[in-house]
Design a protein around this motif. Structure first.
Motif, PDB file in Angstrom:
ATOM      1  N   UNK A 144      11.678  -3.624  -0.703  1.00 51.08           N
ATOM      2  CA  UNK A 144      11.808  -5.272  -1.744  1.00 51.08           C
ATOM      3  C   UNK A 144      11.647  -4.325  -3.005  1.00 51.08           C
ATOM      4  N   UNK A 145      11.288  -4.531  -4.599  1.00 51.88           N
ATOM      5  CA  UNK A 145      11.412  -4.042  -5.898  1.00 51.88           C
ATOM      6  C   UNK A 145      10.199  -4.241  -6.067  1.00 51.88           C
ATOM      7  N   UNK A 146       9.631  -3.742  -5.941  1.00 60.51           N
ATOM      8  CA  UNK A 146       7.938  -3.731  -6.904  1.00 60.51           C
ATOM      9  C   UNK A 146       8.175  -3.734  -8.567  1.00 60.51           C
ATOM     10  N   UNK A 147       7.694  -4.724  -9.043  1.00 55.81           N
ATOM     11  CA  UNK A 147       7.735  -4.830 -10.528  1.00 55.81           C
ATOM     12  C   UNK A 147       6.251  -4.172 -11.063  1.00 55.81           C
ATOM     13  N   UNK A 159       6.539   6.692  -0.321  1.00 52.09           N
ATOM     14  CA  UNK A 159       7.032   6.295   1.216  1.00 52.09           C
ATOM     15  C   UNK A 159       8.392   5.091   0.171  1.00 52.09           C
ATOM     16  N   UNK A 188       3.308 -10.090  -7.709  1.00 50.93           N
ATOM     17  CA  UNK A 188       3.875  -9.928  -8.677  1.00 50.93           C
ATOM     18  C   UNK A 188       4.215 -11.294  -9.584  1.00 50.93           C
ATOM     19  N   UNK A 237      -1.172  -6.247 -17.132  1.00 52.34           N
ATOM     20  CA  UNK A 237      -0.835  -7.419 -15.989  1.00 52.34           C
ATOM     21  C   UNK A 237      -1.528  -6.029 -14.713  1.00 52.34           C
ATOM     22  N   UNK A 287       3.823   4.617  -8.879  1.00 53.37           N
ATOM     23  CA  UNK A 287       3.108   4.073  -7.561  1.00 53.37           C
ATOM     24  C   UNK A 287       3.378   4.281  -6.439  1.00 53.37           C
ATOM     25  N   UNK A 288       4.260   5.444  -5.776  1.00 59.44           N
ATOM     26  CA  UNK A 288       4.586   6.108  -4.901  1.00 59.44           C
ATOM     27  C   UNK A 288       5.505   5.394  -3.889  1.00 59.44           C
ATOM     28  N   UNK A 338       8.409   8.822   8.955  1.00 63.08           N
ATOM     29  CA  UNK A 338       9.655   8.054   8.409  1.00 63.08           C
ATOM     30  C   UNK A 338      10.661   9.527   9.409  1.00 63.08           C
ATOM     31  N   UNK A 348       4.436  -3.118 -15.232  1.00 60.07           N
ATOM     32  CA  UNK A 348       4.651  -3.182 -16.514  1.00 60.07           C
ATOM     33  C   UNK A 348       3.154  -3.366 -16.781  1.00 60.07           C
ATOM     34  N   UNK A 356      -1.757   6.431  -1.384  1.00 65.54           N
ATOM     35  CA  UNK A 356      -2.008   5.046  -1.769  1.00 65.54           C
ATOM     36  C   UNK A 356      -2.695   4.599  -2.601  1.00 65.54           C
ATOM     37  N   UNK A 357      -2.168   3.568  -4.254  1.00 62.20           N
ATOM     38  CA  UNK A 357      -3.174   3.892  -4.482  1.00 62.20           C
ATOM     39  C   UNK A 357      -4.553   2.698  -4.558  1.00 62.20           C
ATOM     40  N   UNK A 370      -0.254  -5.415 -11.136  1.00 62.71           N
ATOM     41  CA  UNK A 370       0.693  -6.463  -9.884  1.00 62.71           C
ATOM     42  C   UNK A 370       0.866  -4.914  -8.895  1.00 62.71           C
ATOM     43  N   UNK A 408       3.345  -6.166  -5.169  1.00 61.41           N
ATOM     44  CA  UNK A 408       4.382  -6.745  -4.477  1.00 61.41           C
ATOM     45  C   UNK A 408       5.505  -6.795  -5.398  1.00 61.41           C
ATOM     46  N   UNK A 409       6.185  -7.671  -4.933  1.00 60.45           N
ATOM     47  CA  UNK A 409       7.262  -7.901  -5.490  1.00 60.45           C
ATOM     48  C   UNK A 409       8.384  -9.345  -5.412  1.00 60.45           C
ATOM     49  N   UNK A 448      12.076  -9.406 -15.017  1.00 58.78           N
ATOM     50  CA  UNK A 448      11.236  -9.141 -14.339  1.00 58.78           C
ATOM     51  C   UNK A 448      11.598  -7.355 -14.224  1.00 58.78           C
TER      52      UNK A 448
END
Lengths: 240, 201
Positions: free
Chosen positions: B28-31, B24, A213, A235, B80-81, B11, B33, A59-60, A237, A239-240, B146
């Protein structure tokens, strides 16, 4: 400004030298680690844990400490019970443990003293951690740079480094803190609040926004609506 | 050497064999940018192929979305994994873009350029033969801002930072030039199965 990093980024052993509570859910973890390159405020590290059967999880985590020469870094990790790595830190990690990590990583969400200001920092919840590194670095290396932290948390108990931030706001003439609590009749960051922050700080030279996010997206949009040049905004972020 | 007290949550086998090393699974679908979403208007949107600074061909939104459509479903992997399985995309393949421009790729490398001034390098060989597209739809709907809409590059076999959001064009380059992240220590190629996250990996 941009220097291609030609050297590989090795995994290193880091010794956990201190653990202390920061909020009810977040703890500070200090590691002794000898990086082969300087840390910039705002960067993160990758942490890698290895199970006895060889299974690994990475993890970061953002670095909370200012760049320093003392060979240590501070991470702040929220102890999510369902978190494979954060849960390990919450329930298993002890002072004296050795953890693998590598870094420092990231060259976009960083602030250097020579970047100057005015410096507008906007944090949501634990997103304040890399901003804290910038504030600590600024106080030590460039205290004349005007800066303002707009910090949004659900309630006062969620605010990371609340006391440190309050002391900085009191003692540092060029730092202002705007803390907003969103829960129980509180107020989310809105256009008026952004307007007030810009008014108090003056035209920002650099803007860093970090948090969940939705928070980051909304805040960045409010800043662009307020006429800020989008190219000034960086930015980060989760989560989503 | 193992980490004291860490057992992890390995897993199931079926998941593990689809996860590149160090990744992992997320539902969900992280954003991710570097800045705000750019403000784009489909009436003025355009997509341009360039060789160096010389434009080769431009499309309006209307012209671009009239090109032959391609679909791809599969797994994507972020540096970011997180990895996300069974994502469904639709857009215009790189092959069809070149065909409509009436050209062969003039060089072996290119930089994808975003409306947010983001850039990332991809070898042409990783886009041809159906390997890459400019996607306009995700999961059956226009790609949300997004996630890089109205159009983003999709090179799903490389780490997802190569799949530039809000893509405005592709610029062919004589040599393999690093883009935004590649100039900041990230790997020039970015194969998740070889865990090429950073320079030297």
């Amino acid at each position: 400004m941009i220097e291609p990093t030609a050297r590989p980024l090795p995994w290193q052993s880091a010794t956990l030298t201190a653990i202390r509570p920061v909020t009810g859910r977040v703890k500070s973890y200090r590691f002794q680690v000898a990086f082969d390159r300087p840390v910039l405020a705002g960067q993160h590290v990758d942490v890698r844990l290895t199970a006895p059967d060889g299974y690994q999880a990475q993890r970061s985590y953002s670095i909370a400490s200012a760049p320093s020469q003392d060979g240590t870094i501070e991470l702040m990790i929220e102890g999510l019970p369902e978190g494979e790595v954060s849960g390990f830190f919450e329930t298993v990690a002890e002072v004296g443990d050795t953890i693998e990590l590598r870094g420092p990583i990231g060259g976009a969400f960083v602030w250097r003293p020579e970047d100057g200001g005015p410096l507008l920092l906007v944090g949501g919840g634990s997103g304040v951690v890399p901003l804290l590194a910038m504030l600590r670095h600024r106080a030590a290396a460039a205290p004349e740079v005007p800066s303002l932290l707009l910090y949004s948390v659900r309630d006062a108990g969620e605010a990371i480094a609340a006391e440190e931030l309050a002391v900085r706001a009191r003692d540092e003439p060029h730092f202002a803190l705007m803390l907003t609590l969103t829960r129980a009749g509180g107020r989310r960051v809105d256009a008026d609040m952004i307007g007030e922050a810009l008014h108090r700080l003056g035209q920002p030279g650099h803007i860093y926004i970090c948090g969940g996010n939705a928070f980051v997206g909304r805040t960045a949009d409010l800043l662009v609506d307020a006429g800020v040049d989008p190219r000034l905004i960086r930015t980060e972020r989760f989560g989503s | 050497m193992s980490t004291r007290g860490f057992t992890g949550r390995k897993p199931p086998e079926a998941t593990r064999e689809r996860l590149p090393p160090g990744q992992y699974l997320t539902e969900d679908f992280p954003v991710l940018q570097i800045g705000p979403n750019p403000r784009l208007d489909l009436d003025t949107w355009s997509f341009t192929l360039r060789e160096g600074s010389r434009p080769l061909k431009s499309w309006t939104w209307e012209a671009f979305t009239a090109l032959p459509r391609t679909r791809w479903s599969g797994d994507i992997h972020c540096v970011t994994k997180w990895s996300k399985f069974d994502t469904a995309w639709e857009g215009v393949s790189f092959d069809d873009i070149l065909a409509d421009a009436g050209i062969a790729a003039p060089t072996a490398f290119l930089l994808a350029e975003g409306y947010d001034d983001y850039t990332t390098n991809v070898p042409v060989g990783d886009l041809v033969g159906g390997k890459g597209m400019v996607a306009t739809h995700y999961d059956g709907a226009p790609i949300p801002a997004d996630h890089g809409g109205p159009a983003r590059l999709l090179v799903p076999h490389l780490y997802f930072w190569k799949s530039a959001k809000w893509v405005k064009g592709l610029r062919f380059t004589q040599r393999d030039e690093g883009g935004f992240w590649e100039l900041r220590g990230y790997h020039m190629y970015g194969d998740p199965w070889r865990e090429q996250r950073f320079t030297g990996d």
